[in-house]
Design an enzyme around this catalytic site. Structure first.
Site, short mmCIF file in Angstrom:
data_model
loop_
_atom_site.label_atom_id
_atom_site.label_comp_id
_atom_site.label_asym_id
_atom_site.label_seq_id
_atom_site.Cartn_x
_atom_site.Cartn_y
_atom_site.Cartn_z
N CYS A 49 -27.91 11.24 68.78
CA CYS A 49 -27.07 10.70 67.70
C CYS A 49 -25.97 9.80 68.27
O CYS A 49 -25.29 10.17 69.23
CB CYS A 49 -26.45 11.86 66.91
SG CYS A 49 -25.43 11.28 65.55
N CYS A 53 -19.06 13.23 67.94
CA CYS A 53 -18.44 14.49 67.49
C CYS A 53 -18.36 15.46 68.69
O CYS A 53 -19.39 15.83 69.28
CB CYS A 53 -19.27 15.11 66.38
SG CYS A 53 -19.68 13.93 65.07
N CYS A 56 -20.67 18.56 69.22
CA CYS A 56 -22.09 18.54 68.84
C CYS A 56 -23.06 18.38 70.00
O CYS A 56 -23.00 17.41 70.77
CB CYS A 56 -22.33 17.44 67.82
SG CYS A 56 -24.00 17.54 67.13
N CYS A 93 -32.46 23.67 53.83
CA CYS A 93 -31.64 22.52 54.21
C CYS A 93 -32.21 21.82 55.43
O CYS A 93 -32.58 22.47 56.42
CB CYS A 93 -30.21 22.99 54.51
SG CYS A 93 -29.13 21.65 55.01
N CYS A 125 -31.64 20.83 50.14
CA CYS A 125 -30.39 20.26 50.63
C CYS A 125 -30.72 19.43 51.87
O CYS A 125 -31.63 19.78 52.62
CB CYS A 125 -29.44 21.40 51.01
SG CYS A 125 -27.92 20.86 51.80
N CYS A 185 -21.89 19.87 49.30
CA CYS A 185 -21.72 20.96 50.26
C CYS A 185 -20.84 20.38 51.37
O CYS A 185 -21.27 19.48 52.10
CB CYS A 185 -23.09 21.38 50.81
SG CYS A 185 -22.98 22.52 52.20
N ARG A 257 -19.85 29.58 52.64
CA ARG A 257 -20.92 30.01 53.57
C ARG A 257 -20.35 30.40 54.92
O ARG A 257 -19.63 29.63 55.56
CB ARG A 257 -21.94 28.86 53.73
CG ARG A 257 -23.16 29.26 54.59
CD ARG A 257 -24.29 28.25 54.51
NE ARG A 257 -24.65 28.01 53.14
CZ ARG A 257 -24.55 26.84 52.52
NH1 ARG A 257 -24.17 25.76 53.18
NH2 ARG A 257 -24.87 26.71 51.24
#
Ligand code: SAM
Ligand code: DTB
Ligand code: SF4
Length: 315
Positions: A49, A53, A56, A93, A125, A185, A257
């Site tokens: 990616c 972040c 991550c 998801c 999702c 979400c 969650r």
């Protein structure tokens, strides 16, 4: 927002029992406390990616030893959905390590994946990074129920964690999702070195979205070797419970969650998190790339919530 932030901070600082008593009262008014939503995750495109972040494992900026994988096939999704159904999942998801959605064959395949999940009778999702309005509309047309896109932390702390996109980029995507009629979400991560004030500011930011997000994932950082946050200190589980309680107080109708990081919590702490207002979890051995508790442990956890009347007591 300011009023909500003050409310969040006042709640967060309360004596522990006062806080969880208040949160549980609100929880019972809006939800059945035995109803825990069961969701399953599948990584449909892994690693590589372009975002940075700091938490991550999938960012191309860090060497985390992860094997990159292209977009999975529809057959792989079908198999995973069937397996999720067998384990009692209600929501499926799919996550892609994309900075943003690009129109083209990959996005078309994701639309087919959404249709497939709906045909199997589960809520669908996805979490695909940034999204524009027309892409959100196409996802809605395919039957998508929810889009996951986290604010992750407070506006102030955000720039210490992510440098390749802004807080407002995140909020704009949430706006496109909402306008397309898809439920939102959105939550965050705790354990990244943020203060209690940052946690309150994140929750106040989420709670001031209008309407509020239908789902609020609270992730505990899973420290990953190779990322800038690899040495982060573990969060005291009572601080996690406090964060969940404040989320419940500020967002009474949302599903909160208890998301990534459950593997580092014992069952007692998880039960306390449910008491404080968490009412959704990920089921299955794997999150996107990291471990989640084993299904038999989660069966034990969930069954400890239900009535024990069928188990005869010793005389
Ligand atoms: N690329 C998309 C995005 O960022 O929105 C979707 C996938 S991304 C992995 C989804 C969320 O997973 C992130 O927003 C973050 O909150 C969470 N996450 C990622 N790595 C994590 C970690 N090591 N510990 C806890 N949560 C994590
Ligand atoms: C969210 O808030 N947590 C999930 C989901 N949204 C997509 C992802 C957690 C990822 C944890 C790290 C991993 O498995 O790679
Ligand atoms: Fe990419 Fe999402 Fe990971 Fe950030 S959290 S690096 S956007 S996969």
């Amino acid at each position: 927002m300011n009023q909500i932030l003050i409310q969040a901070k006042e709640a967060y600082q309360k004596p522990f029992f006062d806080l969880i008593y208040e949160a549980h009262g609100i929880h019972r008014r809006y939800h059945d406390p035995a109803d825990i939503q069961k969701c399953t995750l599948l990584s449909i495109k892994t690693g590589g990616c372009p975002e940075d972040c700091s938490y991550c494992p999938q960012s191309a900026h860090y060497d985390t030893g992860l094997t990159k994988e292209n977009l999975v096939s529809l057959d792989q999704v079908r198999e995973s959905v069937k397996n999720a159904k067998l384990h009692g999942a209600q929501r499926f998801c799919m996550g892609a390590a994309w900075r943003s959605v690009k129109d083209g064959p990959d996005f078309d395949r994701v639309l087919e994946m959404v249709k497939l999940v709906k045909e199997e009778g589960l809520e669908a999702c996805v979490t695909l990074g940034m999204l524009n309005s027309s892409q959100a509309k196409r996802l809605k047309e395919a039957g998508l129920d929810a889009y996951n896109h986290n604010l992750d932390t407070s506006r102030e702390y955000y720039e210490k964690i992510i440098h390749t996109r802004t807080y407002d980029d995140r909020l704009n995507t949430l706006k496109s999702v909402r306008e397309a009629g898809i439920t939102v979400c959105s939550g965050g991560i705790i354990g990244m070195g943020e203060t209690a004030e940052d946690r309150c500011a994140l929750l106040a930011e989420l709670a001031s979205l209008d309407p509020q997000p239908e789902s609020v994932p609270i992730n505990l950082l899973v420290p990953v070797e190779g990322t800038p946050l690899q040495e982060s200190l573990p969060v005291d589980s009572m601080d996690l419970v406090r964060t969940i309680a404040v989320a419940r107080i500020l967002m009474p109708r949302s599903r909160v969650r208890l998301s990534a990081g459950r593997i580092s919590l014992n069952q007692d702490a998880q039960l306390l998190a449910f008491f404080a207002g968490a009412n959704s979890i990920w089921l299955g051995e794997k999150l996107l790339t990291r471990s989640n508790p084993a299904p038999n442990e989660d069966m034990k956890l969930l069954s400890s919530l239900s009535s024990q009347a069928d188990q005869p007591l010793l005389q």
